[in-house]
Design a protein around this motif. Structure first.
Motif, PDB file in Angstrom:
ATOM      1  N   ASP A 281       0.750  -1.093   0.096  1.00 27.77           N
ATOM      2  CA  ASP A 281      -0.168  -0.036  -0.098  1.00 27.77           C
ATOM      3  C   ASP A 281       1.012   1.321  -0.112  1.00 27.77           C
ATOM      4  O   ASP A 281       1.697   1.560   1.000  1.00 27.77           O
ATOM      5  CB  ASP A 281      -1.028  -0.091   1.336  1.00 27.77           C
ATOM      6  CG  ASP A 281      -1.694   1.163   1.322  1.00 27.77           C
ATOM      7  OD1 ASP A 281      -1.785   2.063   0.657  1.00 27.77           O
ATOM      8  OD2 ASP A 281      -2.808   1.244   2.208  1.00 27.77           O
ATOM      9  N   PRO A 282       1.018   1.910  -1.029  1.00 30.48           N
ATOM     10  CA  PRO A 282       1.962   3.128  -1.204  1.00 30.48           C
ATOM     11  C   PRO A 282       1.574   4.099  -0.158  1.00 30.48           C
ATOM     12  O   PRO A 282       2.727   4.881   0.485  1.00 30.48           O
ATOM     13  CB  PRO A 282       1.508   3.836  -2.703  1.00 30.48           C
ATOM     14  CG  PRO A 282       1.111   2.676  -3.207  1.00 30.48           C
ATOM     15  CD  PRO A 282       0.207   1.792  -2.216  1.00 30.48           C
ATOM     16  N   GLU A 283       0.589   4.407   0.482  1.00 27.94           N
ATOM     17  CA  GLU A 283       0.287   5.462   1.613  1.00 27.94           C
ATOM     18  C   GLU A 283       0.918   5.113   2.821  1.00 27.94           C
ATOM     19  O   GLU A 283       1.278   5.784   3.371  1.00 27.94           O
ATOM     20  CB  GLU A 283      -1.257   5.618   1.619  1.00 27.94           C
ATOM     21  CG  GLU A 283      -1.669   6.631   2.502  1.00 27.94           C
ATOM     22  CD  GLU A 283      -2.923   7.077   2.683  1.00 27.94           C
ATOM     23  OE1 GLU A 283      -3.588   7.811   3.550  1.00 27.94           O
ATOM     24  OE2 GLU A 283      -3.873   6.586   1.590  1.00 27.94           O
ATOM     25  N   ARG A 284       0.493   3.685   2.899  1.00 28.00           N
ATOM     26  CA  ARG A 284       0.898   3.092   4.374  1.00 28.00           C
ATOM     27  C   ARG A 284       2.596   2.758   4.109  1.00 28.00           C
ATOM     28  O   ARG A 284       3.400   3.403   5.241  1.00 28.00           O
ATOM     29  CB  ARG A 284       0.542   1.709   4.808  1.00 28.00           C
ATOM     30  CG  ARG A 284      -1.158   2.073   5.007  1.00 28.00           C
ATOM     31  CD  ARG A 284      -2.016   0.717   5.044  1.00 28.00           C
ATOM     32  NE  ARG A 284      -1.364   0.109   6.317  1.00 28.00           N
ATOM     33  CZ  ARG A 284      -1.234  -1.124   6.580  1.00 28.00           C
ATOM     34  NH1 ARG A 284      -2.008  -2.012   5.816  1.00 28.00           N
ATOM     35  NH2 ARG A 284      -0.749  -1.823   7.684  1.00 28.00           N
ATOM     36  N   LEU A 285       3.241   2.414   3.065  1.00 26.36           N
ATOM     37  CA  LEU A 285       4.545   2.337   3.002  1.00 26.36           C
ATOM     38  C   LEU A 285       5.388   3.671   3.178  1.00 26.36           C
ATOM     39  O   LEU A 285       6.575   3.933   3.731  1.00 26.36           O
ATOM     40  CB  LEU A 285       5.018   1.750   1.554  1.00 26.36           C
ATOM     41  CG  LEU A 285       4.609   0.334   1.432  1.00 26.36           C
ATOM     42  CD1 LEU A 285       4.915   0.227  -0.085  1.00 26.36           C
ATOM     43  CD2 LEU A 285       5.369  -0.398   2.111  1.00 26.36           C
ATOM     44  N   SER A 286       4.567   4.862   2.444  1.00 29.36           N
ATOM     45  CA  SER A 286       5.367   6.291   2.653  1.00 29.36           C
ATOM     46  C   SER A 286       5.357   6.617   4.097  1.00 29.36           C
ATOM     47  O   SER A 286       6.216   7.585   4.496  1.00 29.36           O
ATOM     48  CB  SER A 286       4.649   7.330   1.820  1.00 29.36           C
ATOM     49  OG  SER A 286       3.258   7.425   2.664  1.00 29.36           O
ATOM     50  N   GLU A 287       4.629   5.832   5.080  1.00 26.52           N
ATOM     51  CA  GLU A 287       4.792   6.196   6.534  1.00 26.52           C
ATOM     52  C   GLU A 287       5.770   5.531   7.359  1.00 26.52           C
ATOM     53  O   GLU A 287       6.084   5.911   8.421  1.00 26.52           O
ATOM     54  CB  GLU A 287       3.439   6.044   7.286  1.00 26.52           C
ATOM     55  CG  GLU A 287       2.485   7.031   6.477  1.00 26.52           C
ATOM     56  CD  GLU A 287       0.937   6.696   7.106  1.00 26.52           C
ATOM     57  OE1 GLU A 287       0.967   5.874   7.938  1.00 26.52           O
ATOM     58  OE2 GLU A 287       0.039   7.542   6.766  1.00 26.52           O
ATOM     59  N   LEU A 288       6.497   4.624   6.722  1.00 26.56           N
ATOM     60  CA  LEU A 288       7.476   3.702   7.342  1.00 26.56           C
ATOM     61  C   LEU A 288       8.811   4.360   7.353  1.00 26.56           C
ATOM     62  O   LEU A 288       9.367   4.996   6.231  1.00 26.56           O
ATOM     63  CB  LEU A 288       7.257   2.303   6.656  1.00 26.56           C
ATOM     64  CG  LEU A 288       6.036   1.703   6.827  1.00 26.56           C
ATOM     65  CD1 LEU A 288       6.316   0.148   6.193  1.00 26.56           C
ATOM     66  CD2 LEU A 288       5.665   1.306   8.410  1.00 26.56           C
ATOM     67  N   ASP A 289       9.522   4.454   8.264  1.00 29.15           N
ATOM     68  CA  ASP A 289      10.950   4.589   8.275  1.00 29.15           C
ATOM     69  C   ASP A 289      12.011   3.495   7.636  1.00 29.15           C
ATOM     70  O   ASP A 289      12.212   2.717   8.333  1.00 29.15           O
ATOM     71  CB  ASP A 289      11.226   4.997   9.600  1.00 29.15           C
ATOM     72  CG  ASP A 289      12.731   5.315   9.807  1.00 29.15           C
ATOM     73  OD1 ASP A 289      13.159   5.779   8.957  1.00 29.15           O
ATOM     74  OD2 ASP A 289      13.543   5.756  10.894  1.00 29.15           O
ATOM     75  N   LEU A 290      12.270   3.831   6.663  1.00 30.80           N
ATOM     76  CA  LEU A 290      13.135   2.894   5.827  1.00 30.80           C
ATOM     77  C   LEU A 290      14.311   3.441   5.313  1.00 30.80           C
ATOM     78  O   LEU A 290      15.129   3.265   4.397  1.00 30.80           O
ATOM     79  CB  LEU A 290      12.319   2.581   4.456  1.00 30.80           C
ATOM     80  CG  LEU A 290      10.936   1.587   4.638  1.00 30.80           C
ATOM     81  CD1 LEU A 290      10.397   1.407   3.423  1.00 30.80           C
ATOM     82  CD2 LEU A 290      11.097   0.297   5.384  1.00 30.80           C
ATOM     83  N   THR A 291      14.825   4.695   6.067  1.00 29.87           N
ATOM     84  CA  THR A 291      16.221   4.913   5.864  1.00 29.87           C
ATOM     85  C   THR A 291      17.488   4.051   5.927  1.00 29.87           C
ATOM     86  O   THR A 291      18.375   4.574   5.557  1.00 29.87           O
ATOM     87  CB  THR A 291      16.429   6.281   6.930  1.00 29.87           C
ATOM     88  OG1 THR A 291      16.174   5.909   8.233  1.00 29.87           O
ATOM     89  CG2 THR A 291      15.375   7.520   6.733  1.00 29.87           C
ATOM     90  N   ILE A 292      17.116   3.210   6.849  1.00 32.91           N
ATOM     91  CA  ILE A 292      18.238   2.147   6.849  1.00 32.91           C
ATOM     92  C   ILE A 292      18.657   1.321   5.539  1.00 32.91           C
ATOM     93  O   ILE A 292      19.764   0.938   5.454  1.00 32.91           O
ATOM     94  CB  ILE A 292      18.124   0.999   8.138  1.00 32.91           C
ATOM     95  CG1 ILE A 292      16.809   0.342   7.464  1.00 32.91           C
ATOM     96  CG2 ILE A 292      17.880   1.716   9.381  1.00 32.91           C
ATOM     97  CD1 ILE A 292      16.356  -0.745   8.397  1.00 32.91           C
ATOM     98  N   PHE A 293      17.665   1.690   4.719  1.00 32.06           N
ATOM     99  CA  PHE A 293      18.144   1.064   3.321  1.00 32.06           C
ATOM    100  C   PHE A 293      18.595   1.747   2.151  1.00 32.06           C
ATOM    101  O   PHE A 293      18.650   1.545   1.049  1.00 32.06           O
ATOM    102  CB  PHE A 293      16.976   0.205   2.666  1.00 32.06           C
ATOM    103  CG  PHE A 293      16.163  -0.961   3.680  1.00 32.06           C
ATOM    104  CD1 PHE A 293      17.004  -2.051   3.954  1.00 32.06           C
ATOM    105  CD2 PHE A 293      15.266  -0.512   4.400  1.00 32.06           C
ATOM    106  CE1 PHE A 293      16.599  -2.894   4.719  1.00 32.06           C
ATOM    107  CE2 PHE A 293      14.565  -1.553   5.376  1.00 32.06           C
ATOM    108  CZ  PHE A 293      15.584  -2.828   5.293  1.00 32.06           C
ATOM    109  N   GLU A 294      18.875   3.280   2.805  1.00 31.24           N
ATOM    110  CA  GLU A 294      19.447   4.148   1.779  1.00 31.24           C
ATOM    111  C   GLU A 294      20.714   3.897   1.490  1.00 31.24           C
ATOM    112  O   GLU A 294      21.407   3.588   2.084  1.00 31.24           O
ATOM    113  CB  GLU A 294      19.214   5.508   2.388  1.00 31.24           C
ATOM    114  CG  GLU A 294      17.778   6.090   2.567  1.00 31.24           C
ATOM    115  CD  GLU A 294      17.520   7.559   3.016  1.00 31.24           C
ATOM    116  OE1 GLU A 294      18.611   7.862   3.425  1.00 31.24           O
ATOM    117  OE2 GLU A 294      16.337   7.935   3.008  1.00 31.24           O
ATOM    118  N   ALA A 295      21.037   4.079   0.374  1.00 32.10           N
ATOM    119  CA  ALA A 295      22.570   3.630  -0.217  1.00 32.10           C
ATOM    120  C   ALA A 295      23.489   4.949   0.224  1.00 32.10           C
ATOM    121  O   ALA A 295      23.082   5.719   0.727  1.00 32.10           O
ATOM    122  CB  ALA A 295      22.490   3.906  -1.590  1.00 32.10           C
TER     123      ALA A 295
END
Length: 295
Positions: A281-295
């Motif tokens: 779900d794009p809307e819910r995914l956008s609220e997750l903190d996924l900065t640990i996967f940033e290059a």
């Protein structure tokens, strides 16, 4: 001022417990934090004479946060279709381990698969099961919250327990073996190897996908061949999948063009994948903190 500070200190002593209760009730960290905050507001509004009458503050706060969570669950149940696949908000951590806060929330094998099962329960059933089976709250106290007799509260928990026992898959205890199975699944997906995919899937594997409001079509698949063919259809995304821990178990986070596309949680039983739960779900995914996967 001193009484306010004392009350705040007592509340902080209970915060981790209250967050764990609310998380199991709601399956969402953000909603759990909202419920905990509301319980603090209700505590802080109590008159001093009522505060002195509370002989078990932990029990009182547990009841309050459970009431708040129950109201939130009832609202959610009215808003969502009963036929929709709803994947709870996943707790995503680096592959090398959970932080202490996440460890506390995911104790007692509270993985994504269990939370998915809890999502299928009626709000009162979920409350009775969570409070009694996970936190040993007496049925007499649960009865007050759900406005039923203790016997009826016991029946609610019993019905929920049967659903959980019948649907919840207990994952392999060895995290390394789980990782190996998920790694094999990812490699087979990238390589377009249907036979290898089928071999790593349980014959009765279940795949659930939550696309939110998107007209993606797929919601639920059963069977190794059907799930393997679906994985091959999305093989181009496998190259963008990053290893992670999803609710304490090996999973994958797919990021395409800098944006999260999916979070996949796997349940591995007897060295085969028993369940795959996908939040896309794009809307819910956008609220997750996924900065640990940033290059």
């Amino acid at each position: 001022m001193e009484s306010t500070e004392w009350l705040a200190e007592r509340f902080e002593e209970n915060r981790r417990h209250l967050r764990a209760v609310a998380f199991r009730m709601l399956g969402s960290l953000s909603e759990a934090d909202d419920a905990v905050q509301e319980s603090w507001l209700r505590l802080s509004r109590q008159r001093e004479e009522r505060l002195t009458a509370i002989d078990n503050l932990t029990g009182w706060l547990t009841t309050v946060v459970a009431r708040v969570a129950l109201t939130m669950l009832k609202t959610r149940s009215r808003e969502e279709s009963l036929d929709a696949v709803h994947i709870p908000e996943p707790i995503i951590s680096p592959e090398d381990g959970l932080d202490p806060e996440h460890e506390a929330l995911l104790a007692d094998s509270v993985g994504l698969a269990l939370l998915v099962v809890l999502e299928t329960l009626q709000p009162a059933e979920r409350l009775a099961f969570v409070l009694h089976d996970m936190f040993a709250v007496p049925f007499e106290d649960i009865a007050v919250i759900v406005d039923k007799s203790p016997a009826a509260a016991r029946q609610l928990a019993s019905r929920a327990r049967r659903r959980v026992q019948g649907a919840d898959a207990v994952p392999d205890p060895d995290l390394g073996r789980q990782r190996a199975v998920v790694k094999a699944f990812t490699a087979a997906s990238r390589g377009g190897d249907l036979a290898a995919l089928v071999a790593v899937l349980d014959p009765d594997v279940v795949l659930r996908a939550d696309y939110g409001s998107l007209p993606a079509g797929l919601k639920l698949l059963r069977g190794a061949e059907a799930v393997a063919k679906q994985a091959l259809m999305f093989a181009q995304f496998a190259a963008h999948a990053h290893p992670a821990l999803v609710n304490g178990a090996p999973g994958r986070v797919t990021i395409v063009d800098g944006k999260p596309a999916a979070v996949m949680g796997f349940t591995v039983v007897d060295d085969r994948i028993k369940e795959i739960n996908i939040l896309a779900d794009p809307e819910r995914l956008s609220e997750l903190d996924l900065t640990i996967f940033e290059a």
